[in-house]
Write a protein that holds these residues in place. Structure first.
Motif, PDB file in Angstrom:
ATOM      1  N   GLY A  64     113.485  23.649  52.523  1.00 27.45           N
ATOM      2  CA  GLY A  64     112.517  22.666  52.996  1.00 27.45           C
ATOM      3  C   GLY A  64     113.154  21.354  53.389  1.00 27.45           C
ATOM      4  O   GLY A  64     114.092  21.302  54.191  1.00 27.45           O
ATOM      5  N   SER A  65     112.684  20.263  52.792  1.00 28.05           N
ATOM      6  CA  SER A  65     113.223  18.936  53.082  1.00 28.05           C
ATOM      7  C   SER A  65     114.488  18.634  52.295  1.00 28.05           C
ATOM      8  O   SER A  65     115.064  17.551  52.445  1.00 28.05           O
ATOM      9  N   GLY A  66     114.908  19.561  51.422  1.00 25.79           N
ATOM     10  CA  GLY A  66     116.179  19.414  50.716  1.00 25.79           C
ATOM     11  C   GLY A  66     116.109  18.773  49.351  1.00 25.79           C
ATOM     12  O   GLY A  66     117.128  18.604  48.689  1.00 25.79           O
ATOM     13  N   VAL A  67     114.907  18.442  48.876  1.00 28.79           N
ATOM     14  CA  VAL A  67     114.804  17.645  47.653  1.00 28.79           C
ATOM     15  C   VAL A  67     115.417  18.349  46.446  1.00 28.79           C
ATOM     16  O   VAL A  67     116.137  17.715  45.656  1.00 28.79           O
ATOM     17  N   LEU A  68     115.203  19.660  46.261  1.00 34.63           N
ATOM     18  CA  LEU A  68     115.749  20.352  45.093  1.00 34.63           C
ATOM     19  C   LEU A  68     117.266  20.449  45.177  1.00 34.63           C
ATOM     20  O   LEU A  68     117.968  20.279  44.167  1.00 34.63           O
ATOM     21  N   ALA A  69     117.780  20.709  46.379  1.00 37.66           N
ATOM     22  CA  ALA A  69     119.238  20.759  46.569  1.00 37.66           C
ATOM     23  C   ALA A  69     119.862  19.403  46.256  1.00 37.66           C
ATOM     24  O   ALA A  69     120.906  19.321  45.591  1.00 37.66           O
ATOM     25  N   PHE A  70     119.227  18.335  46.715  1.00 43.80           N
ATOM     26  CA  PHE A  70     119.756  16.986  46.464  1.00 43.80           C
ATOM     27  C   PHE A  70     119.707  16.667  44.972  1.00 43.80           C
ATOM     28  O   PHE A  70     120.606  15.992  44.443  1.00 43.80           O
ATOM     29  N   GLN A  71     118.667  17.134  44.288  1.00 45.52           N
ATOM     30  CA  GLN A  71     118.607  16.943  42.833  1.00 45.52           C
ATOM     31  C   GLN A  71     119.773  17.637  42.145  1.00 45.52           C
ATOM     32  O   GLN A  71     120.390  17.074  41.227  1.00 45.52           O
ATOM     33  N   MET A  72     120.078  18.854  42.563  1.00 47.13           N
ATOM     34  CA  MET A  72     121.177  19.598  41.929  1.00 47.13           C
ATOM     35  C   MET A  72     122.520  18.927  42.180  1.00 47.13           C
ATOM     36  O   MET A  72     123.360  18.842  41.279  1.00 47.13           O
ATOM     37  N   THR A 102     110.802   9.399  46.490  1.00 42.94           N
ATOM     38  CA  THR A 102     110.455  10.314  45.404  1.00 42.94           C
ATOM     39  C   THR A 102     110.999   9.725  44.108  1.00 42.94           C
ATOM     40  O   THR A 102     111.991   8.979  44.132  1.00 42.94           O
ATOM     41  N   PRO A 103     110.385  10.060  42.974  1.00 36.64           N
ATOM     42  CA  PRO A 103     110.865   9.499  41.706  1.00 36.64           C
ATOM     43  C   PRO A 103     112.148  10.142  41.197  1.00 36.64           C
ATOM     44  O   PRO A 103     112.687   9.704  40.173  1.00 36.64           O
ATOM     45  N   VAL A 104     112.678  11.161  41.906  1.00 35.84           N
ATOM     46  CA  VAL A 104     113.849  11.884  41.399  1.00 35.84           C
ATOM     47  C   VAL A 104     115.110  11.650  42.231  1.00 35.84           C
ATOM     48  O   VAL A 104     116.186  12.136  41.867  1.00 35.84           O
ATOM     49  N   LEU A 105     114.992  10.912  43.331  1.00 38.15           N
ATOM     50  CA  LEU A 105     116.148  10.648  44.182  1.00 38.15           C
ATOM     51  C   LEU A 105     116.238   9.155  44.492  1.00 38.15           C
ATOM     52  O   LEU A 105     115.218   8.482  44.642  1.00 38.15           O
ATOM     53  N   ARG A 106     117.477   8.676  44.630  1.00 37.88           N
ATOM     54  CA  ARG A 106     117.676   7.274  44.981  1.00 37.88           C
ATOM     55  C   ARG A 106     117.329   7.021  46.445  1.00 37.88           C
ATOM     56  O   ARG A 106     116.709   6.017  46.789  1.00 37.88           O
ATOM     57  N   ASN A 107     117.759   7.930  47.313  1.00 36.29           N
ATOM     58  CA  ASN A 107     117.541   7.757  48.749  1.00 36.29           C
ATOM     59  C   ASN A 107     116.245   8.421  49.193  1.00 36.29           C
ATOM     60  O   ASN A 107     115.765   9.377  48.593  1.00 36.29           O
ATOM     61  N   LYS A 108     115.701   7.939  50.295  1.00 36.06           N
ATOM     62  CA  LYS A 108     114.473   8.496  50.850  1.00 36.06           C
ATOM     63  C   LYS A 108     114.733   9.836  51.530  1.00 36.06           C
ATOM     64  O   LYS A 108     115.831  10.098  52.024  1.00 36.06           O
ATOM     65  N   LEU A 109     113.699  10.667  51.567  1.00 37.50           N
ATOM     66  CA  LEU A 109     113.699  11.854  52.413  1.00 37.50           C
ATOM     67  C   LEU A 109     113.190  11.457  53.799  1.00 37.50           C
ATOM     68  O   LEU A 109     112.329  10.591  53.919  1.00 37.50           O
ATOM     69  N   HIS A 110     113.720  12.103  54.843  1.00 33.82           N
ATOM     70  CA  HIS A 110     113.241  11.870  56.206  1.00 33.82           C
ATOM     71  C   HIS A 110     112.899  13.238  56.814  1.00 33.82           C
ATOM     72  O   HIS A 110     113.671  13.785  57.603  1.00 33.82           O
ATOM     73  N   PRO A 111     111.746  13.791  56.441  1.00 34.72           N
ATOM     74  CA  PRO A 111     111.432  15.172  56.829  1.00 34.72           C
ATOM     75  C   PRO A 111     111.220  15.341  58.324  1.00 34.72           C
ATOM     76  O   PRO A 111     110.534  14.546  58.966  1.00 34.72           O
TER      77      PRO A 111
END
Length: 356
Positions: free
Chosen positions: A186-194, A141-150
Motif C-alpha cells: 500500500g502506502s508503505g506504512v508497515l514497511a516503514f515501521q519495520m 501518522t502516530p507511528v512515523l516521524r515523516n509524513k506519508l504522501h500516498p
C-alpha cells in the motif's frame, strides 16, 4: 526500478457530438434527478459548486426513499448513490476543470499527459481532488516521524489503532531482523515501521500498480529505497526466499460482489486467505513469525460469523497461535452522519502465528 506498469486511473470519457443535458443553479433539480434515474448523463456547467448542490440534493432524495440504519442498508444506500452520482459529469479542457471556482488538481496533467480534453464523473473528480491534497500535503501518522504522501488510487490508513498495536509489538520483538515481507504494501506504512525498528531489508508486494509506482517515486534514491524492495504482483509476488517475519494487513470485510481496484483494499474474496496461508507456509522460516492485522468488524456488523484466521488455525494444519492482541477502536467522530452504533464494540486485532 520497476517500469512499464499501467496506472489505475479513472477512464477518460471522450466528448462526442451527442448533446448532454446541462445543469446549472437555475436548473430543475427534480427533473435532473429523474433524468439520472433514467440512466442519462448530466453535465455540470458554470460553477463547480453546482455539482456539489446536485450531489447534496441527490443524497436527500435517496435518504427519503432508502433506510440507512443497519450496516447492510448503509452499503445499499452507498451503492445507489454511487450509481447515480457517476452520471454527473465535468468537462476538462487543457488539464483544467471547465467550470468557475474549481479546484486545481495536478493529477489531471500527471495521469493524463497525452489527453488534455475529456470528461470525468463528478465523484471521480472529487476523488482526484482529495487525493491530490493528500499527495501534496502529506498525512501524519502516530507511528512515523515523516509524513506519508500516498499516490492516487493507493490505500492509506485513516485510522491508526492497528498501526499502534503493531508498533507496540515491534518494540517488544526480540527475533532476528534480517528480512521481512510486507504483503500488500500500500502506502508503505508497515514497511516503514519495520525499518524504523531495525529490520535490514523489507520486501514489499502489491497487486495495485499505483502503490508500487507511488512508493518508487516517494522513496526515490533515498536510504529507504535501499531498505525496501518492491515487486508488482499478487500476494508474495517474486519473493520466494524464506524470511523470519511476514506481515499482512488484509481487507477486513468479505466481498459480496466482484471487486474493482479500490474495493480490493476493503473487501476480500473467498480465495484470498486460503491462498495467502498456503504461500506463507512456504516462505516462513521454522522459527519465524506470521503477523496479521484484522478486526471484528464483519462479526459485529453481522456481515458474517466466519473469521478467516480462526478458520485457518482450526483446520489449516499449518500454523499455531502465539498471541492475539486487541485494541478498542476510537469512537466515531461527532461530525459523522452515519449511524455507527456498532463502533463502540469494534476492536482491531493483531494475530501472531508460528509454524506448527
Amino acid at each position: 526500478m520497476i517500469t512499464d506498469i499501467q496506472i489505475n486511473k479513472p477512464e477518460p470519457i471522450i466528448k462526442t457530438e451527442k448533446r448532454l443535458e446541462l445543469f446549472q443553479r437555475s436548473s430543475d433539480v427534480k427533473q435532473t434527478i429523474k433524468r439520472l434515474e433514467a440512466g442519462k448523463a448530466v453535465l455540470i456547467t458554470a460553477f463547480y459548486s453546482n455539482g456539489l448542490v446536485l450531489l447534496k440534493e441527490l443524497q436527500i432524495h435517496l435518504k427519503r426513499r432508502m433506510p440507512s440504519k443497519t450496516f447492510q442498508e448503509q452499503r445499499e444506500f452507498r451503492a445507489a448513490y454511487h450509481k447515480l452520482s457517476n452520471l454527473i459529469l465535468l468537462e476538462i479542457v487543457d488539464h483544467k476543470l471547465d467550470v468557475k471556482k474549481a479546484p486545481s488538481i495536478g493529477w489531471l496533467e500527471k495521469l493524463y499527459p497525452e489527453t488534455s480534453n475529456f470528461l470525468l464523473t463528478f465523484p471521480q473528480v472529487q476523488g482526484l481532488n482529495s487525493s491530490w491534497q493528500w499527495y501534496q500535503n502529506g498525512i501524519n501518522t502516530p507511528v512515523l516521524r515523516n509524513k506519508l504522501h500516498p499516490y492516487y488510487g493507493t490505500y492509506f490508513p485513516t485510522r491508526f489503532d492497528h498501526l499502534i498495536l503493531f508498533d507496540n509489538w515491534l518494540k517488544r520483538y526480540e527475533g532476528p531482523k534480517k528480512t521481512a515481507i510486507d504483503v500488500g504494501i500500500g502506502s508503505g506504512v508497515l514497511a516503514f515501521q519495520m525499518v524504523k525498528h531495525g529490520f535490514q531489508k523489507v520486501f514489499g508486494t502489491d497487486n495495485n500498480p499505483n502503490a508500487i509506482v507511488g512508493l518508487q517515486e516517494f522513496m526515490g534514491d533515498s536510504k529507504m529505497s535501499r531498505k525496501v524492495a518492491l515487486d508488482y504482483g499478487t500476494l508474495f509476488g517474486a519473493w520466494d526466499n524464506p524470511t523470519e517475519l511476514i506481515v499482512f494487513n488484509p481487507p477486513w470485510l468479505p466481498a459480496k460482489q466482484p471487486l474493482d481496484n479500490l474495493d480490493g483494499a476493503i473487501y476480500y474474496d473467498k480465495n484470498l486467505f486460503p491462498s495467502f496461508f498456503k504461500e506463507a507456509k512456504k516462505r516462513l522460516l521454522p522459527d519465524g513469525k506470521l503477523v496479521i492485522m484484522f478486526s471484528n468488524l464483519a462479526q459485529i456488523t453481522e456481515v458474517t460469523k466466519a473469521h478467516p484466521i480462526e478458520k485457518e488455525l482450526a483446520s489449516g494444519g499449518r500454523f499455531q497461535l502465539e498471541a492475539r492482541l486487541t485494541r478498542s477502536v476510537k469512537t466515531a467522530s461527532d461530525k459523522t452522519k452515519r449511524d455507527l452504533n456498532w463502533r463502540s464494540k469494534e476492536e482491531v486485532e493483531l494475530w501472531i502465528l508460528t509454524n506448527k
